[in-house]
Write a protein that holds these residues in place. Sequence first.
Motif, PDB file in Angstrom:
ATOM      1  N   THR A 197       0.845  -1.187   0.000  1.00 15.54           N
ATOM      2  CA  THR A 197       0.000   0.000   0.000  1.00 15.54           C
ATOM      3  C   THR A 197       0.884   1.242   0.000  1.00 15.54           C
ATOM      4  OG1 THR A 197      -0.065   0.117   2.405  1.00 15.54           O
ATOM      5  CG2 THR A 197      -1.788  -1.210   1.323  1.00 15.54           C
ATOM      6  N   LEU A 198       0.282   2.369  -0.270  1.00 18.92           N
ATOM      7  CA  LEU A 198       1.015   3.630  -0.208  1.00 18.92           C
ATOM      8  C   LEU A 198       1.605   3.808   1.187  1.00 18.92           C
ATOM      9  CD1 LEU A 198       1.899   6.340  -1.364  1.00 18.92           C
ATOM     10  CD2 LEU A 198      -0.354   7.252  -0.757  1.00 18.92           C
ATOM     11  N   ARG A 199       0.842   3.431   2.203  1.00 18.41           N
ATOM     12  CA  ARG A 199       1.317   3.539   3.584  1.00 18.41           C
ATOM     13  C   ARG A 199       2.585   2.705   3.781  1.00 18.41           C
ATOM     14  NH1 ARG A 199       1.355   2.043   8.844  1.00 18.41           N
ATOM     15  NH2 ARG A 199       0.322   3.388  10.350  1.00 18.41           N
ATOM     16  N   ASP A 200       2.561   1.465   3.282  1.00 19.49           N
ATOM     17  CA  ASP A 200       3.735   0.592   3.391  1.00 19.49           C
ATOM     18  C   ASP A 200       4.939   1.192   2.672  1.00 19.49           C
ATOM     19  OD1 ASP A 200       2.195  -1.289   4.766  1.00 19.49           O
ATOM     20  OD2 ASP A 200       1.750  -2.443   2.954  1.00 19.49           O
ATOM     21  N   GLU A 201       4.697   1.724   1.484  1.00 19.75           N
ATOM     22  CA  GLU A 201       5.780   2.317   0.696  1.00 19.75           C
ATOM     23  C   GLU A 201       6.408   3.495   1.437  1.00 19.75           C
ATOM     24  OE1 GLU A 201       7.028   1.647  -2.439  1.00 19.75           O
ATOM     25  OE2 GLU A 201       5.794  -0.113  -2.781  1.00 19.75           O
ATOM     26  N   ILE A 202       5.568   4.340   2.003  1.00 17.19           N
ATOM     27  CA  ILE A 202       6.082   5.512   2.723  1.00 17.19           C
ATOM     28  C   ILE A 202       6.875   5.080   3.949  1.00 17.19           C
ATOM     29  CG2 ILE A 202       5.387   7.510   4.115  1.00 17.19           C
ATOM     30  CD1 ILE A 202       3.076   7.900   2.088  1.00 17.19           C
ATOM     31  N   LYS A 203       6.313   4.164   4.723  1.00 17.16           N
ATOM     32  CA  LYS A 203       7.005   3.706   5.931  1.00 17.16           C
ATOM     33  C   LYS A 203       8.349   3.075   5.582  1.00 17.16           C
ATOM     34  CE  LYS A 203       6.515   0.825  10.018  1.00 17.16           C
ATOM     35  NZ  LYS A 203       5.641  -0.085  10.767  1.00 17.16           N
ATOM     36  N   ASN A 204       8.367   2.216   4.587  1.00 17.47           N
ATOM     37  CA  ASN A 204       9.620   1.569   4.188  1.00 17.47           C
ATOM     38  C   ASN A 204      10.641   2.586   3.693  1.00 17.47           C
ATOM     39  OD1 ASN A 204       8.645  -0.950   4.877  1.00 17.47           O
ATOM     40  ND2 ASN A 204       7.930  -1.407   2.814  1.00 17.47           N
ATOM     41  N   ASN A 205      10.171   3.585   2.958  1.00 15.98           N
ATOM     42  CA  ASN A 205      11.074   4.616   2.463  1.00 15.98           C
ATOM     43  C   ASN A 205      11.677   5.410   3.614  1.00 15.98           C
ATOM     44  OD1 ASN A 205      11.693   7.490   1.512  1.00 15.98           O
ATOM     45  ND2 ASN A 205      11.535   6.365  -0.424  1.00 15.98           N
ATOM     46  N   LEU A 206      10.858   5.766   4.593  1.00 16.56           N
ATOM     47  CA  LEU A 206      11.364   6.527   5.739  1.00 16.56           C
ATOM     48  C   LEU A 206      12.352   5.701   6.562  1.00 16.56           C
ATOM     49  CD1 LEU A 206       8.078   8.324   6.854  1.00 16.56           C
ATOM     50  CD2 LEU A 206      10.031   9.328   5.643  1.00 16.56           C
TER      51      LEU A 206
ATOM     52  N   HIS B 104      13.788   5.015  19.604  1.00 19.37           N
ATOM     53  CA  HIS B 104      13.125   6.319  19.653  1.00 19.37           C
ATOM     54  C   HIS B 104      12.806   6.808  18.241  1.00 19.37           C
ATOM     55  CE1 HIS B 104      12.270  10.498  20.579  1.00 19.37           C
ATOM     56  NE2 HIS B 104      13.223  10.860  19.738  1.00 19.37           N
ATOM     57  N   PHE B 105      13.741   6.628  17.327  1.00 18.19           N
ATOM     58  CA  PHE B 105      13.548   7.108  15.964  1.00 18.19           C
ATOM     59  C   PHE B 105      12.524   6.255  15.210  1.00 18.19           C
ATOM     60  CE2 PHE B 105      17.869   8.459  17.138  1.00 18.19           C
ATOM     61  CZ  PHE B 105      17.660   9.828  17.094  1.00 18.19           C
ATOM     62  N   ILE B 106      12.551   4.968  15.463  1.00 19.56           N
ATOM     63  CA  ILE B 106      11.558   4.087  14.842  1.00 19.56           C
ATOM     64  C   ILE B 106      10.169   4.421  15.381  1.00 19.56           C
ATOM     65  CG2 ILE B 106      10.789   1.686  14.650  1.00 19.56           C
ATOM     66  CD1 ILE B 106      13.799   0.947  14.548  1.00 19.56           C
ATOM     67  N   ASP B 107      10.096   4.756  16.670  1.00 19.77           N
ATOM     68  CA  ASP B 107       8.822   5.164  17.260  1.00 19.77           C
ATOM     69  C   ASP B 107       8.317   6.456  16.619  1.00 19.77           C
ATOM     70  OD1 ASP B 107       6.706   4.789  19.240  1.00 19.77           O
ATOM     71  OD2 ASP B 107       7.533   6.595  20.182  1.00 19.77           O
ATOM     72  N   LEU B 108       9.227   7.369  16.297  1.00 27.13           N
ATOM     73  CA  LEU B 108       8.819   8.597  15.613  1.00 27.13           C
ATOM     74  C   LEU B 108       8.264   8.293  14.218  1.00 27.13           C
ATOM     75  CD1 LEU B 108      11.583  11.180  16.597  1.00 27.13           C
ATOM     76  CD2 LEU B 108       9.162  11.242  17.202  1.00 27.13           C
ATOM     77  N   ILE B 109       8.837   7.305  13.560  1.00 27.92           N
ATOM     78  CA  ILE B 109       8.302   6.888  12.256  1.00 27.92           C
ATOM     79  C   ILE B 109       6.887   6.343  12.442  1.00 27.92           C
ATOM     80  CG2 ILE B 109       8.547   5.261  10.327  1.00 27.92           C
ATOM     81  CD1 ILE B 109      10.648   7.403  10.174  1.00 27.92           C
ATOM     82  N   GLU B 110       6.674   5.566  13.501  1.00 27.35           N
ATOM     83  CA  GLU B 110       5.324   5.053  13.786  1.00 27.35           C
ATOM     84  C   GLU B 110       4.358   6.207  14.058  1.00 27.35           C
ATOM     85  OE1 GLU B 110       3.973   2.073  13.485  1.00 27.35           O
ATOM     86  OE2 GLU B 110       5.902   1.283  12.816  1.00 27.35           O
ATOM     87  N   ASP B 111       4.829   7.212  14.807  1.00 28.58           N
ATOM     88  CA  ASP B 111       3.994   8.395  15.046  1.00 28.58           C
ATOM     89  C   ASP B 111       3.638   9.067  13.724  1.00 28.58           C
ATOM     90  OD1 ASP B 111       4.148   7.958  17.754  1.00 28.58           O
ATOM     91  OD2 ASP B 111       5.648   9.527  18.121  1.00 28.58           O
ATOM     92  N   TYR B 112       4.624   9.195  12.852  1.00 32.33           N
ATOM     93  CA  TYR B 112       4.396   9.799  11.542  1.00 32.33           C
ATOM     94  C   TYR B 112       3.325   9.016  10.779  1.00 32.33           C
ATOM     95  CZ  TYR B 112       5.240  11.668   6.884  1.00 32.33           C
ATOM     96  OH  TYR B 112       5.078  12.258   5.658  1.00 32.33           O
ATOM     97  N   MET B 113       3.425   7.692  10.819  1.00 30.35           N
ATOM     98  CA  MET B 113       2.468   6.864  10.087  1.00 30.35           C
ATOM     99  C   MET B 113       1.072   6.952  10.705  1.00 30.35           C
ATOM    100  SD  MET B 113       4.379   6.123   7.682  1.00 30.35           S
ATOM    101  CE  MET B 113       3.002   5.442   6.779  1.00 30.35           C
ATOM    102  N   ASN B 114       0.995   7.097  12.024  1.00 31.14           N
ATOM    103  CA  ASN B 114      -0.310   7.300  12.660  1.00 31.14           C
ATOM    104  C   ASN B 114      -0.919   8.625  12.213  1.00 31.14           C
ATOM    105  OD1 ASN B 114      -0.295   4.854  14.040  1.00 31.14           O
ATOM    106  ND2 ASN B 114       0.768   5.730  15.797  1.00 31.14           N
TER     107      ASN B 114
ATOM    108  N   ILE C  36       8.043  16.048  12.495  1.00 34.33           N
ATOM    109  CA  ILE C  36       8.677  14.741  12.702  1.00 34.33           C
ATOM    110  C   ILE C  36       9.750  14.514  11.645  1.00 34.33           C
ATOM    111  CG2 ILE C  36       8.307  12.237  12.587  1.00 34.33           C
ATOM    112  CD1 ILE C  36       5.570  12.735  13.943  1.00 34.33           C
ATOM    113  N   LEU C  37       9.423  14.797  10.391  1.00 31.43           N
ATOM    114  CA  LEU C  37      10.422  14.635   9.328  1.00 31.43           C
ATOM    115  C   LEU C  37      11.635  15.520   9.575  1.00 31.43           C
ATOM    116  CD1 LEU C  37       8.253  14.428   6.083  1.00 31.43           C
ATOM    117  CD2 LEU C  37       9.356  12.563   7.333  1.00 31.43           C
ATOM    118  N   SER C  38      11.389  16.736  10.015  1.00 30.61           N
ATOM    119  CA  SER C  38      12.484  17.663  10.293  1.00 30.61           C
ATOM    120  C   SER C  38      13.349  17.148  11.441  1.00 30.61           C
ATOM    121  CB  SER C  38      11.911  19.041  10.624  1.00 30.61           C
ATOM    122  OG  SER C  38      12.933  19.928  10.967  1.00 30.61           O
ATOM    123  N   GLU C  39      12.707  16.660  12.488  1.00 30.71           N
ATOM    124  CA  GLU C  39      13.431  16.123  13.644  1.00 30.71           C
ATOM    125  C   GLU C  39      14.320  14.947  13.244  1.00 30.71           C
ATOM    126  OE1 GLU C  39      14.647  15.625  17.588  1.00 30.71           O
ATOM    127  OE2 GLU C  39      13.468  17.266  16.743  1.00 30.71           O
ATOM    128  N   LEU C  40      13.822  14.137  12.328  1.00 29.36           N
ATOM    129  CA  LEU C  40      14.575  12.966  11.878  1.00 29.36           C
ATOM    130  C   LEU C  40      15.534  13.292  10.727  1.00 29.36           C
ATOM    131  CD1 LEU C  40      11.679  10.357  11.929  1.00 29.36           C
ATOM    132  CD2 LEU C  40      13.601  10.495  13.515  1.00 29.36           C
TER     133      LEU C  40
END
Length: 151
Positions: free
Chosen positions: A49-58, A71-81, A129-133
């Motif tokens: 899915t688009l969601r999967d593609e975005i998460k994998n890319n990040l 912590h950084f992986i958790d931020l990616i999860e926050d981004y996806m939420n 979140i993107l900026s922080e990462l």
Amino acid sequence: MKNYEEAYKDYRNNMSLKDIAEKYNVKLNTVNSWRKRYSWVEKLRQEPTLRDEIKNNLLRQLEENNISGKHFIDLIEDYMNFFDIKNELQEDIKQRGAMTYWTRGRESGWKKNESLDALNKVNTQMLKILSELRLKPVEIAASIGDDDDEI
């Protein structure tokens, strides 16, 4: 490309079977037959899915930038939420519009859809979140659902 292949692309982009039949000037039973014969439902389940593609890319960008830690992986999860919430807000705006009609007893009127403000806040948080990462927004949306390499 054959009609059933083009029709699958439309199906993948959420076009109704009835609309597909009209577009390709075939009967609805023909489209249903294509859907079964060429396993459209199963193919959709297997496609990322688009969601999967975005998460994998990040996650890949984190790895490429040598950024690690839960912590950084958790931020990616926050981004996806936030991504999920953003999509729900966009769907609400699409369905109800920018203005919504309200009624309370004898009073009624129009007001701004509250999803508009919420959408702006969600987008702001996603960008933070993107900026922080130190990651870039994912540029894959145009490639989802488009198997052609033509320009």
